[in-house]
Design a protein around this motif. Structure first.
Motif, PDB file in Angstrom:
ATOM      1  N   LEU A  20       0.855  -1.187   0.000  1.00  0.00           N
ATOM      2  CA  LEU A  20       0.000   0.000   0.000  1.00  0.00           C
ATOM      3  C   LEU A  20       0.889   1.235   0.000  1.00  0.00           C
ATOM      4  O   LEU A  20       1.949   1.248   0.656  1.00  0.00           O
ATOM      5  CB  LEU A  20      -0.899   0.021   1.230  1.00  0.00           C
ATOM      6  CG  LEU A  20      -1.961  -1.074   1.339  1.00  0.00           C
ATOM      7  CD1 LEU A  20      -2.588  -1.057   2.723  1.00  0.00           C
ATOM      8  CD2 LEU A  20      -3.032  -0.881   0.270  1.00  0.00           C
ATOM      9  N   MET A  21       0.465   2.265  -0.726  1.00  0.00           N
ATOM     10  CA  MET A  21       1.183   3.536  -0.759  1.00  0.00           C
ATOM     11  C   MET A  21       0.161   4.654  -0.613  1.00  0.00           C
ATOM     12  O   MET A  21      -0.907   4.612  -1.215  1.00  0.00           O
ATOM     13  CB  MET A  21       1.942   3.708  -2.072  1.00  0.00           C
ATOM     14  CG  MET A  21       2.878   2.574  -2.424  1.00  0.00           C
ATOM     15  SD  MET A  21       3.912   2.909  -3.876  1.00  0.00           S
ATOM     16  CE  MET A  21       2.672   3.179  -5.162  1.00  0.00           C
ATOM     17  N   ILE A  22       0.481   5.669   0.178  1.00  0.00           N
ATOM     18  CA  ILE A  22      -0.432   6.786   0.408  1.00  0.00           C
ATOM     19  C   ILE A  22       0.355   8.093   0.441  1.00  0.00           C
ATOM     20  O   ILE A  22       1.403   8.186   1.086  1.00  0.00           O
ATOM     21  CB  ILE A  22      -1.188   6.641   1.743  1.00  0.00           C
ATOM     22  CG1 ILE A  22      -1.797   5.248   1.896  1.00  0.00           C
ATOM     23  CG2 ILE A  22      -2.266   7.700   1.866  1.00  0.00           C
ATOM     24  CD1 ILE A  22      -2.336   4.973   3.285  1.00  0.00           C
ATOM     25  N   GLY A  28       4.656  10.920   2.860  1.00  0.00           N
ATOM     26  CA  GLY A  28       4.104   9.735   2.244  1.00  0.00           C
ATOM     27  C   GLY A  28       4.330   8.547   3.145  1.00  0.00           C
ATOM     28  O   GLY A  28       5.250   8.539   3.972  1.00  0.00           O
ATOM     29  N   VAL A  29       3.478   7.525   3.030  1.00  0.00           N
ATOM     30  CA  VAL A  29       3.657   6.298   3.793  1.00  0.00           C
ATOM     31  C   VAL A  29       3.451   5.113   2.858  1.00  0.00           C
ATOM     32  O   VAL A  29       2.690   5.194   1.882  1.00  0.00           O
ATOM     33  CB  VAL A  29       2.670   6.194   4.985  1.00  0.00           C
ATOM     34  CG1 VAL A  29       2.907   7.304   5.992  1.00  0.00           C
ATOM     35  CG2 VAL A  29       1.227   6.231   4.502  1.00  0.00           C
ATOM     36  N   ALA A  30       4.133   4.026   3.152  1.00  0.00           N
ATOM     37  CA  ALA A  30       4.004   2.821   2.337  1.00  0.00           C
ATOM     38  C   ALA A  30       4.438   1.622   3.154  1.00  0.00           C
ATOM     39  O   ALA A  30       5.228   1.745   4.100  1.00  0.00           O
ATOM     40  CB  ALA A  30       4.850   2.927   1.061  1.00  0.00           C
ATOM     41  N   GLY A  31       3.916   0.459   2.811  1.00  0.00           N
ATOM     42  CA  GLY A  31       4.303  -0.763   3.511  1.00  0.00           C
ATOM     43  C   GLY A  31       3.894  -1.992   2.731  1.00  0.00           C
ATOM     44  O   GLY A  31       2.892  -1.974   2.013  1.00  0.00           O
ATOM     45  N   SER A  32       4.676  -3.042   2.872  1.00  0.00           N
ATOM     46  CA  SER A  32       4.401  -4.322   2.211  1.00  0.00           C
ATOM     47  C   SER A  32       3.883  -5.332   3.224  1.00  0.00           C
ATOM     48  O   SER A  32       4.110  -5.191   4.430  1.00  0.00           O
ATOM     49  CB  SER A  32       5.681  -4.853   1.552  1.00  0.00           C
ATOM     50  OG  SER A  32       5.498  -6.166   1.058  1.00  0.00           O
ATOM     51  N   GLY A  33       3.208  -6.359   2.722  1.00  0.00           N
ATOM     52  CA  GLY A  33       2.770  -7.447   3.588  1.00  0.00           C
ATOM     53  C   GLY A  33       3.734  -8.609   3.571  1.00  0.00           C
ATOM     54  O   GLY A  33       3.638  -9.513   4.399  1.00  0.00           O
TER      55      GLY A  33
END
Length: 545
Positions: free
Chosen positions: A58-60, A121-126
């Motif tokens: 997800l990226m925001i 910005g924020v982002a993270g993988s599962g």
């Protein structure tokens, strides 16, 4: 006295997060590194995609994106399903849901919202694999940074941050790809200096096997996946059963009916089970303060004797709920990845491990004669021997140098039972040596250039110190396990304000090129209940002493 174990964030089911009060975008079902699907609402753009290995991300970012993105790495999740019959550990179903920031696993998006609103910005993988997944996380994070920069081309700075195992992912990313990372935040960090964490979990399980249930596995899990999972679940069940029986016998000193022959001999000698429980905690290095046991308070009528005789064992009992379960999951997974046994105590001197605690906890140990008897029981219990080829693979799977090359903020709790504070101390000691070497090099360079350039501090260590008193007791005189958790205890229990303070500190250092002087850091830390104290230190891992 009955002890229940609050479900840890490490082993809770990860909830799907609703992001920034807008609709969640669907993640592509095909495992490919295609362009993400994006949508914009209320000036906030959200993107969902899947990496080359199928890991969802997800990226925001908002319209006021300031060019700095925080790449989040979530903590460890079990690699096996856990049934409800093993409550409070289960039910748990394997998930690789992406997390864009801290606390989002429980649906709390306050940190994510605050960062996005501030222009970050924020982002993270599962991640494509759960449990021990440093290699997979490294690849996913490198790919995620590229995807974020492609979608948001004004990106200039990247902060890698994570909690628990996610901190290892963040540190690994900074060490192996320094060109991609400008700052780092490590919360309740995991690390594996000289296999210290393997020893931490292995020693605890070995102690339970030696004293309380000889059928408990320390290592040597089956290679067949189905059989191995069955063994893991059975081991978790045995650990929980022993903990329940030890809880019932804390006051009386009764031993579990599953006790080993050595344990039964100690029982016959009049040594209470709580003394053996404390010895297990001491030899492994488990904190003697827990979420609800401060080690100094006592119930009415036993205010003086309880802290000396019972409290240390009660703290170990509560902490062992996490340690025993995590050890059963992680050691088996380590064996799967390396192809052999990874825990070895064939040469461990447990007498040396507990030497410093003998006098401190003499009453709780039931005296030196009891300690000698318990150490004798350990000496008579067969040891665990690792497979050399498997051990040789550990550095490639997990190992970190611990080098601090970018502005870094570390947050750690003094009495964390899962990722002990000794890990943070390992980072501190390593950076102290690193900084001293840089200072010596600067002095040597100045002799020829006549221009001394002092090295810049790149580490801020924020402690959640354990409060002196916080225990509450029931009318029956038992610790109130429903009371508020004590400050500086538990695993990754940081507040949104604390995460945001760390994020603000590292972002400021990234932009300014250095951290501020000590005063502003002390003030900022104190506002959120943390401590910046360069003189404070905790013990190193007992296996490294």
């Amino acid at each position: 006295m009955k002890i229940s174990f609050k479900k840890s964030r490490v082993i809770t089911t990860v909830a799907s997060a609703a992001l920034v009060a807008t609709a969640v975008i669907g993640i592509p079902s095909v495992a490919q590194a295609a362009d993400p699907q994006c949508a914009t609402a209320s000036y906030v753009t959200q993107c969902a995609g899947a990496g080359a290995d199928g890991a969802p991300y997800l990226m925001i970012a908002a319209a006021n994106f300031n060019g700095t993105v925080f790449i989040w790495s979530h903590g460890i999740r079990p690699a096996i399903n856990i049934p409800a019959t093993l409550a409070p550990v289960g039910p748990y179903t394997i998930t690789n849901a992406a997390e864009p920031g801290p606390r989002s696993s429980s649906g709390d998006l306050s940190v994510v919202n605050a960062l996005v609103a501030a222009g970050y910005g924020v982002a993270g993988s599962g991640f494509s694999r759960q449990s021990l997944n440093v290699k997979e996380a490294l690849a996913a994070n490198v790919e995620l940074i590229a995807a974020f920069k492609k979608k948001f081309p004004t990106t200039k700075k990247v902060v890698a941050w994570g909690d628990s195992l996610g901190s290892m992912h963040s540190q690994k990313l900074a060490e192996t790809n320094p060109d991609l990372v400008d700052g780092v935040v490590l919360a309740c960090p995991a690390a594996n200096p000289s296999d210290a964490m393997i020893n931490y979990f292995g020693d605890a399980l070995y102690g339970f096997k030696a004293f309380f249930d000889p059928s408990i596995k320390v290592g040597g899990y089956s290679t067949d996946p189905v059989t191995r999972q069955t063994e893991q679940l059975a081991n978790i069940g045995k650990v929980l059963t022993v903990l329940g029986k030890l809880s019932g016998g804390l006051s009386s000193g009764a031993w579990p009916d599953t006790a080993s022959p050595a344990g039964k001999a100690l029982q016959a000698a009049g040594i209470p089970s709580r003394s053996a429980l404390l010895l297990v905690g001491s030899m492994a290095g488990i904190p003697t303060r827990s979420k609800h046991v401060d080690g100094t308070s006592g119930p009415a009528g036993a205010a003086e004797t309880y802290p000396l005789a019972v409290a240390p064992a009660v703290a170990i009992l509560e902490n062992m709920g996490t340690v025993g379960v995590a050890g059963s999951l992680l050691i088996a997974d380590g064996e799967l990845l390396t192809g052999g046994k990874v825990f070895d105590n064939s040469k461990t001197d447990y007498a040396a491990r507990v030497a410093s605690d003998r006098d401190i906890y003499s009453f709780a140990f039931s005296g030196n004669s009891a300690v000698d008897a318990m150490l004798g029981a350990l000496a008579a219990t067969p040891r665990e021997t690792a497979d050399a080829a498997a051990v040789a693979k550990i550095p490639g799977l997990i190992g970190l140098k611990g080098t601090i090359a970018k502005p870094t903020v570390i947050m750690a709790a003094e009495s964390d039972e899962y990722t002990p504070a000794s890990i943070a101390q390992w980072y501190i000691d390593g950076y102290d040596a690193q900084f001293a070497a840089a200072k010596d090099a600067a002095i040597a360079a100045a002799k020829s250039s006549r221009n001394y350039q002092a090295p810049v501090n790149k580490l801020v260590m924020l402690w959640a110190k354990t409060a002196p008193k916080y225990s509450k007791f029931t009318a029956a005189g038992s610790p109130d396990l429903g009371a508020t958790v004590g400050a500086g205890t538990g695993h990754c229990l940081f507040t949104s304000a604390q995460y945001l303070a760390a994020a603000k500190m590292v972002a400021g250092a990234v932009n300014a090129g250095k951290f501020p002087i000590q005063g502003p850091i002390v003030t900022a830390a104190k506002k959120v209940g943390l401590s910046y104290d360069k003189k404070f230190r905790v013990p190193t891992f007992k296996s490294l002493a």
